[in-house]
Design an enzyme around this catalytic site. Structure first.
Site, PDB file in Angstrom:
ATOM      1  N   LYS A 153       0.537   0.409  15.147  1.00  0.00           N
ATOM      2  CA  LYS A 153       1.913   0.362  15.650  1.00  0.00           C
ATOM      3  C   LYS A 153       2.205  -0.776  16.632  1.00  0.00           C
ATOM      4  CE  LYS A 153       3.590   3.518  13.260  1.00  0.00           C
ATOM      5  NZ  LYS A 153       3.648   2.732  12.036  1.00  0.00           N
ATOM      6  N   HIS A 186       0.848  -1.197   0.000  1.00  0.00           N
ATOM      7  CA  HIS A 186       0.000   0.000   0.000  1.00  0.00           C
ATOM      8  C   HIS A 186       0.878   1.238   0.000  1.00  0.00           C
ATOM      9  CE1 HIS A 186      -4.130  -1.659   1.405  1.00  0.00           C
ATOM     10  NE2 HIS A 186      -3.505  -2.517   0.609  1.00  0.00           N
ATOM     11  N   TYR A 196      -9.375   5.671   7.080  1.00  0.00           N
ATOM     12  CA  TYR A 196      -9.553   6.060   8.488  1.00  0.00           C
ATOM     13  C   TYR A 196     -10.588   7.181   8.489  1.00  0.00           C
ATOM     14  CZ  TYR A 196      -5.209   3.602   9.786  1.00  0.00           C
ATOM     15  OH  TYR A 196      -4.234   2.655  10.021  1.00  0.00           O
ATOM     16  N   TYR A 200       3.891   6.664   9.885  1.00  0.00           N
ATOM     17  CA  TYR A 200       3.034   5.532   9.526  1.00  0.00           C
ATOM     18  C   TYR A 200       3.849   4.386   8.916  1.00  0.00           C
ATOM     19  CZ  TYR A 200      -1.250   3.071   8.445  1.00  0.00           C
ATOM     20  OH  TYR A 200      -2.248   2.125   8.421  1.00  0.00           O
ATOM     21  N   PRO A 244      -4.759   1.081  18.613  1.00  0.00           N
ATOM     22  CA  PRO A 244      -4.408   0.543  17.291  1.00  0.00           C
ATOM     23  C   PRO A 244      -4.509   1.534  16.115  1.00  0.00           C
ATOM     24  CG  PRO A 244      -6.524  -0.308  18.009  1.00  0.00           C
ATOM     25  CD  PRO A 244      -5.980   0.474  19.165  1.00  0.00           C
TER      26      PRO A 244
END
Ligand code: FAD
Ligand code: PHB
Length: 397
Positions: free
Chosen positions: A304, A80, A208, A392, A300
Site C-alpha cells: 500500500k 494479476h 504471501y 488489496y 509493505p
C-alpha cells in the site's frame, strides 16, 4: 570560491522530492497547464536504483494514464487477478477479479519513476537534482518559498503552494510546528530482507506465506526477474545473509511443492527494510501539503505504500486544479481530511495483513491459534475474501 549569489525563480507549485509522488503530481499539474519546479536531493540514477514497490492499484494506473505515462506499463506490466496465501503446507487463493471485477498490475516502482522522469524531461518541466539545505519559508502566509543550495549557490523558489513529497526522512513534515501536528506510530519488532534475482518467478501470482519460521513473500518484476522477501531480525544486516542462506530459508517458509520448483540464482540486489506504521495529521499546514511517505508509512505487507502516495496525489492534484481553474479553495481546505480518511483505511488493512502473516517475538500459543483461525476463516468465507480483495485492489478515491 566566488561570492554566494542568490538566484530566484517563480512558479505556481514548488515540489520538494523527485520520488514517485513528486513526479506524478508534477506531470498531472502539467497536463492542466499548472507550472511546478521539482527539487530532488539525490541524483536521478540514485532515485532509480531504489528497488521498492511492485504492485499497482487500478487508481494509480488511472493516474499514470491521465499523466500520459502509462504506455510502457500497459505494454510490459503484468495483470494479476488474484494472490495466494499459505500457512504451513496449506495454500489458498483470493480471486480479486471475481470479488471486485478489478485486477492489480505488477510493474516496479523503479519503472514507474523512470517513465515519469522521461515524461518530465520530454515536457521540459524544471527539475533540480542534488539540492541541499532545503528550507521552507512562509508556508503559513500568502507567499511561501523554498530556499536551497545547489553546487554551492543559494537559490530560492517563490510559489503559491508547496507540495512536500520528500519521503519519511524529508524536511517538509518537520516544517509544520510540533504543536500543530500529531504523529501516530507503531514500530514492528522485525524487518524484511529482500532480494532481486534474474530467475523466473516461482509462481505466476504472488505468494504471501505465514510459516512457523516467519513470513515470506514471493513476488516478481517480469518473466525473468523475481523479488523475494523473508521476515528477518532487526539486528540482521544484508551482509549476514549469503544468497545460499537466503534461498534455503525461503524454501523452508513456503509450501513444499513451491519450494521444489523454486529456481535460485545470484542476487542482484539485497536489502533490509524495517516495518513501521506511521501517520502525521494534519497533512496540510497553510500552503504546505504533505504527500506520500512524507506523511505516512505502512508495513509493505499489503503493497500500500506507493499506492497510498498516489491517492494523496489524486486529492492534491484535484484540489489545486480546481483552485487554478475556478478560484474555489474548498478542495485545498479539505485536502487533509479527504486524504487522511483513505490513509487510515490503508493503515488498517496493512496492519491487519501484517499481523496475520508474521511471527512476533511475544506471540503466545493462543495468539498463534488466532492467526490460524483467521486464515481458515479467510480461506472458507467468501465475504472475508471479498473484504480482503476490495482492500488489496484499492479502495475508491
Ligand atoms: P519517496 O519514494 O521516499 O521519495 C521521496 C523523494 O524525496 C526521494 O527521492 C528523496 O531523495 C527526496 N528527498 C528527501 N528529502 C529531500 C529534501 N530535503 N529535499 C529534496 N528531496 C528530498 N511500498 C510498497 O508498496 N511495496 C514495497 O515493497 C515497498 N518497499 C519499500 C522498501 C523501502 C526500503 C522503503 C523505504 C519503502 C518501500 N515501500 C514499499 C514504500 C514505497 O516505496 C513508498 O511508499 C513510495 O516510495 C512513496 O513515494 P514518495 O514519493 O512519497 O516517497
Ligand atoms: C514487491 O514486489 O516488492 C512487493 C509486492 C507485494 C508486497 C510488497 C512488496 O506486498
Amino acid at each position: 570560491m566566488g561570492p554566494v549569489e542568490e538566484c530566484c525563480v517563480k512558479t505556481q507549485v514548488a515540489i520538494i522530492g523527485g520520488g514517485p509522488s513528486g513526479l506524478l503530481l508534477a506531470q498531472l499539474l502539467q497536463t492542466r497547464g499548472i507550472d511546478s519546479v521539482v527539487l530532488e536531493r539525490k541524483t536521478k540514477a540514485h532515485v532509480l536504483s531504489r528497488i521498492r514497490a511492485g504492485v499497482l492499484e487500478r487508481g494509480l494506473v488511472g493516474l499514470l494514464e491521465e499523466a500520459g505515462c502509462a504506455d510502457r506499463l500497459h505494454a510490459e506490466g503484468f495483470t494479476h487477478d488474484g494472490t495466494l496465501l499459505s500457512y504451513g503446507d496449506e495454500m489458498f487463493r483470493v480471486d480479486f477479479a471475481a470479488h471486485t471485477g478489478t485486477p492489480v498490475v505488477v510493474y516496479g516502482q523503479t519503472e514507474v519513476t523512470r517513465d515519469l522522469y522521461a515524461a518530465r524531461e520530454a515536457s521540459g518541466g524544471p527539475i533540480a537534482f542534488e539540492v541541499e539545505d532545503v528550507r521552507i519559508e512562509g508556508a503559513d502566509g500568502p507567499t511561501p518559498s523554498v530556499i536551497y543550495s545547489q553546487g554551492g549557490q543559494m537559490r530560492r523558489v517563490d510559489c503559491d503552494f508547496i507540495a512536500g513529497c520528500d519521503g519519511f526522512h524529508g524536511v517538509s513534515r518537520q516544517a509544520i510546528p510540533l504543536d500543530q501536528r500529531q504523529e501516530y506510530e507503531k514500530v514492528y519488532p522485525f524487518g524484511w530482507l529482500g532480494i532481486l534475482s534474474e530467475t523466473p518467478p516461482v509462481n505466476d501470482e504472488l505468494i504471501y506465506a505465514n510459516s512457523e519460521r516467519g513470513f515470506a513473500l514471493c513476488s516478481m518484476r517480469n518473466a525473468n526477474l523475481s523479488r523475494y522477501y523473508i521476515q528477518c531480525s532487526l539486528s540482521d544486516s544484508p551482509e549476514d545473509w549469503t544468497d545460499e542462506g537466503f534461498w534455503e530459508e525461503l524454501k523452508r517458509r513456503i509450501p513444499a511443492d513451491q519450494a521444489a520448483k523454486l529456481v535460485t540464482g545470484p542476487s542482484i540486489e539485497k536489502s533490509i527494510a524495517p516495518l513501521r506504521s506511521f501517520v502525521c495529521a494534519p497533512m496540510r499546514w497553510g500552503r504546505l501539503f504533505l504527500c506520500g511517505d512524507a506523511a505516512h508509512i505502512v508495513p509493505p505487507t499489503g503493497a500500500k505504500g506507493l499506492n497510498t502516495a498516489a491517492s494523496d496525489v489524486h486529492y492534491l492534484h484535484r484540489a489545486l486544479t480546481r483552485f487554478y481553474e475556478t478560484g474555489e479553495s474548498d478542495g485545498i481546505e479539505s485536502y487533509s481530511t479527504d486524504a487522511l480518511a483513505r490513509v487510515w483505511k490503508t493503515q488498517r488493512f496493512s496492519w491487519w495483513f501484517s499481523s496475520l502473516m508474521h511471527r512476533y517475538p511475544d506471540q503466545s500459543a493462543f495468539d498463534l491459534h488466532m492467526q490460524v483461525a483467521e486464515l481458515e476463516h479467510l480461506r472458507s468465507n467468501q465475504a472475508a475474501q471479498k473484504a480482503m480483495a476490495e482492500n488489496y485492489v484499492g479502495l475508491p478515491y
